[in-house]
Design a protein around this motif. Structure first.
Motif, PDB file in Angstrom:
ATOM      1  N   ASP A 185       4.851   7.442  -6.779  1.00 43.12           N
ATOM      2  CA  ASP A 185       4.656   7.963  -5.429  1.00 43.12           C
ATOM      3  C   ASP A 185       5.454   7.096  -4.452  1.00 43.12           C
ATOM      4  O   ASP A 185       5.229   5.886  -4.369  1.00 43.12           O
ATOM      5  CB  ASP A 185       3.167   7.914  -5.088  1.00 43.12           C
ATOM      6  N   PRO A 186       6.393   7.657  -3.707  1.00 41.53           N
ATOM      7  CA  PRO A 186       7.204   6.875  -2.771  1.00 41.53           C
ATOM      8  C   PRO A 186       6.378   6.135  -1.722  1.00 41.53           C
ATOM      9  O   PRO A 186       6.792   5.076  -1.241  1.00 41.53           O
ATOM     10  CB  PRO A 186       8.108   7.915  -2.104  1.00 41.53           C
ATOM     11  N   ASP A 187       5.211   6.669  -1.381  1.00 44.18           N
ATOM     12  CA  ASP A 187       4.374   6.006  -0.378  1.00 44.18           C
ATOM     13  C   ASP A 187       3.992   4.590  -0.788  1.00 44.18           C
ATOM     14  O   ASP A 187       3.736   3.744   0.071  1.00 44.18           O
ATOM     15  CB  ASP A 187       3.109   6.813  -0.100  1.00 44.18           C
ATOM     16  N   LEU A 188       3.969   4.314  -2.099  1.00 41.31           N
ATOM     17  CA  LEU A 188       3.647   2.978  -2.579  1.00 41.31           C
ATOM     18  C   LEU A 188       4.588   1.936  -1.975  1.00 41.31           C
ATOM     19  O   LEU A 188       4.191   0.808  -1.706  1.00 41.31           O
ATOM     20  CB  LEU A 188       3.730   2.939  -4.112  1.00 41.31           C
ATOM     21  N   PHE A 189       5.830   2.321  -1.730  1.00 42.92           N
ATOM     22  CA  PHE A 189       6.847   1.375  -1.284  1.00 42.92           C
ATOM     23  C   PHE A 189       6.992   1.301   0.236  1.00 42.92           C
ATOM     24  O   PHE A 189       7.920   0.671   0.749  1.00 42.92           O
ATOM     25  CB  PHE A 189       8.174   1.688  -1.982  1.00 42.92           C
ATOM     26  N   PHE A 190       6.034   1.904   0.920  1.00 43.58           N
ATOM     27  CA  PHE A 190       5.946   1.828   2.376  1.00 43.58           C
ATOM     28  C   PHE A 190       4.532   1.380   2.732  1.00 43.58           C
ATOM     29  O   PHE A 190       3.769   2.111   3.349  1.00 43.58           O
ATOM     30  CB  PHE A 190       6.295   3.174   3.016  1.00 43.58           C
ATOM     31  N   PRO A 191       4.188   0.154   2.312  1.00 50.75           N
ATOM     32  CA  PRO A 191       2.807  -0.324   2.451  1.00 50.75           C
ATOM     33  C   PRO A 191       2.415  -0.564   3.904  1.00 50.75           C
ATOM     34  O   PRO A 191       3.249  -0.899   4.747  1.00 50.75           O
ATOM     35  CB  PRO A 191       2.815  -1.637   1.669  1.00 50.75           C
ATOM     36  N   THR A 192       1.115  -0.404   4.156  1.00 50.60           N
ATOM     37  CA  THR A 192       0.579  -0.670   5.492  1.00 50.60           C
ATOM     38  C   THR A 192      -0.379  -1.854   5.485  1.00 50.60           C
ATOM     39  O   THR A 192      -0.797  -2.296   6.548  1.00 50.60           O
ATOM     40  CB  THR A 192      -0.135   0.573   6.051  1.00 50.60           C
ATOM     41  N   THR A 193      -0.731  -2.357   4.301  1.00 54.23           N
ATOM     42  CA  THR A 193      -1.597  -3.532   4.193  1.00 54.23           C
ATOM     43  C   THR A 193      -0.975  -4.517   3.211  1.00 54.23           C
ATOM     44  O   THR A 193      -0.096  -4.152   2.415  1.00 54.23           O
ATOM     45  CB  THR A 193      -3.004  -3.156   3.678  1.00 54.23           C
ATOM     46  N   SER A 194      -1.453  -5.738   3.247  1.00 52.93           N
ATOM     47  CA  SER A 194      -0.919  -6.749   2.333  1.00 52.93           C
ATOM     48  C   SER A 194      -1.275  -6.427   0.880  1.00 52.93           C
ATOM     49  O   SER A 194      -0.472  -6.698  -0.024  1.00 52.93           O
ATOM     50  CB  SER A 194      -1.406  -8.142   2.715  1.00 52.93           C
ATOM     51  N   SER A 195      -2.427  -5.827   0.639  1.00 54.65           N
ATOM     52  CA  SER A 195      -2.773  -5.473  -0.747  1.00 54.65           C
ATOM     53  C   SER A 195      -1.870  -4.349  -1.262  1.00 54.65           C
ATOM     54  O   SER A 195      -1.473  -4.358  -2.430  1.00 54.65           O
ATOM     55  CB  SER A 195      -4.249  -5.100  -0.874  1.00 54.65           C
ATOM     56  N   GLU A 196      -1.535  -3.398  -0.400  1.00 54.23           N
ATOM     57  CA  GLU A 196      -0.594  -2.347  -0.794  1.00 54.23           C
ATOM     58  C   GLU A 196       0.787  -2.942  -1.066  1.00 54.23           C
ATOM     59  O   GLU A 196       1.472  -2.526  -2.003  1.00 54.23           O
ATOM     60  CB  GLU A 196      -0.502  -1.277   0.286  1.00 54.23           C
ATOM     61  N   GLU A 197       1.185  -3.894  -0.247  1.00 56.64           N
ATOM     62  CA  GLU A 197       2.487  -4.532  -0.462  1.00 56.64           C
ATOM     63  C   GLU A 197       2.514  -5.272  -1.796  1.00 56.64           C
ATOM     64  O   GLU A 197       3.513  -5.227  -2.514  1.00 56.64           O
ATOM     65  CB  GLU A 197       2.825  -5.491   0.676  1.00 56.64           C
ATOM     66  N   ARG A 198       1.435  -5.938  -2.146  1.00 58.49           N
ATOM     67  CA  ARG A 198       1.374  -6.632  -3.437  1.00 58.49           C
ATOM     68  C   ARG A 198       1.552  -5.652  -4.598  1.00 58.49           C
ATOM     69  O   ARG A 198       2.222  -5.963  -5.582  1.00 58.49           O
ATOM     70  CB  ARG A 198       0.067  -7.413  -3.584  1.00 58.49           C
ATOM     71  N   LEU A 199       0.965  -4.460  -4.487  1.00 64.91           N
ATOM     72  CA  LEU A 199       1.133  -3.446  -5.528  1.00 64.91           C
ATOM     73  C   LEU A 199       2.598  -3.009  -5.649  1.00 64.91           C
ATOM     74  O   LEU A 199       3.121  -2.845  -6.751  1.00 64.91           O
ATOM     75  CB  LEU A 199       0.253  -2.231  -5.242  1.00 64.91           C
ATOM     76  N   ALA A 200       3.245  -2.823  -4.516  1.00 61.65           N
ATOM     77  CA  ALA A 200       4.661  -2.439  -4.532  1.00 61.65           C
ATOM     78  C   ALA A 200       5.511  -3.541  -5.148  1.00 61.65           C
ATOM     79  O   ALA A 200       6.384  -3.268  -5.983  1.00 61.65           O
ATOM     80  CB  ALA A 200       5.135  -2.139  -3.114  1.00 61.65           C
TER      81      ALA A 200
END
Length: 74
Positions: free
Chosen positions: A14-29
Protein backbone atom coordinates in the motif's frame (compact mmCIF):
# COMPACT_ATOMS: atom_id res chain seq x y z
CA UNK A 1 8.01 0.15 -14.67
CA UNK A 2 11.46 -1.11 -15.33
CA UNK A 3 14.81 -1.57 -13.68
CA UNK A 4 15.10 -1.15 -9.94
CA UNK A 5 11.39 -0.44 -9.48
CA UNK A 6 10.55 -3.95 -10.67
CA UNK A 7 12.53 -5.44 -7.77
CA UNK A 8 11.38 -2.91 -5.15
CA UNK A 9 9.63 -4.53 -2.19
CA UNK A 10 7.12 -1.68 -2.07
CA UNK A 11 5.73 -2.33 -5.56
CA UNK A 12 3.09 -4.63 -4.06
CA UNK A 13 2.53 -2.69 -0.83
CA UNK A 14 0.00 0.00 0.00
CA UNK A 15 1.64 3.31 -1.06
CA UNK A 16 0.15 5.05 1.98
CA UNK A 17 2.68 3.15 4.11
CA UNK A 18 5.42 5.36 2.69
CA UNK A 19 3.66 8.61 3.56
CA UNK A 20 3.58 8.21 7.34
CA UNK A 21 1.86 10.65 9.67
CA UNK A 22 3.22 9.25 12.96
CA UNK A 23 6.60 8.04 14.13
CA UNK A 24 5.31 4.47 14.47
CA UNK A 25 4.07 4.54 10.87
CA UNK A 26 7.45 5.87 9.78
CA UNK A 27 9.21 3.02 11.57
CA UNK A 28 7.07 0.54 9.61
CA UNK A 29 8.01 2.21 6.33
CA UNK A 30 11.69 2.24 7.22
CA UNK A 31 11.50 -1.44 8.21
CA UNK A 32 10.00 -2.27 4.80
CA UNK A 33 12.79 -0.32 3.10
CA UNK A 34 15.48 -2.06 5.14
CA UNK A 35 14.45 -5.41 3.63
CA UNK A 36 14.21 -4.13 0.05
CA UNK A 37 16.69 -5.32 -2.60
CA UNK A 38 16.37 -1.96 -4.40
CA UNK A 39 17.00 0.32 -1.40
CA UNK A 40 20.23 1.82 -2.80
CA UNK A 41 18.75 2.58 -6.21
CA UNK A 42 15.65 4.07 -4.61
CA UNK A 43 17.71 6.28 -2.28
CA UNK A 44 19.84 7.41 -5.23
CA UNK A 45 16.71 8.28 -7.22
CA UNK A 46 15.37 10.35 -4.31
CA UNK A 47 18.71 12.13 -3.91
CA UNK A 48 18.76 13.04 -7.60
CA UNK A 49 15.08 14.02 -7.92
CA UNK A 50 13.82 16.50 -5.38
CA UNK A 51 10.64 16.97 -7.42
CA UNK A 52 8.32 14.66 -9.36
CA UNK A 53 6.02 16.25 -11.94
CA UNK A 54 6.77 19.63 -10.41
CA UNK A 55 5.83 18.60 -6.87
CA UNK A 56 8.32 18.21 -3.99
CA UNK A 57 9.30 14.62 -3.35
CA UNK A 58 7.39 13.42 -0.30
CA UNK A 59 7.43 10.38 1.94
CA UNK A 60 10.01 7.69 2.57
CA UNK A 61 12.30 6.72 -0.30
CA UNK A 62 15.23 4.34 0.00
CA UNK A 63 14.98 4.23 3.77
CA UNK A 64 15.21 8.01 4.08
CA UNK A 65 12.43 10.40 5.06
CA UNK A 66 11.94 13.89 3.61
CA UNK A 67 13.61 15.67 6.53
CA UNK A 68 16.78 13.57 6.28
CA UNK A 69 16.90 14.03 2.48
CA UNK A 70 16.59 17.79 2.89
CA UNK A 71 19.33 17.87 5.56
CA UNK A 72 21.66 15.84 3.32
CA UNK A 73 21.26 18.39 0.53
CA UNK A 74 22.04 21.45 2.67
Amino acid sequence: MSGWRDKAACRDMDPDLFFPTTSSEERLALKACAQCPAICECARYAAEHDRINGYPLQGVWGGVNRTRRRNRNE
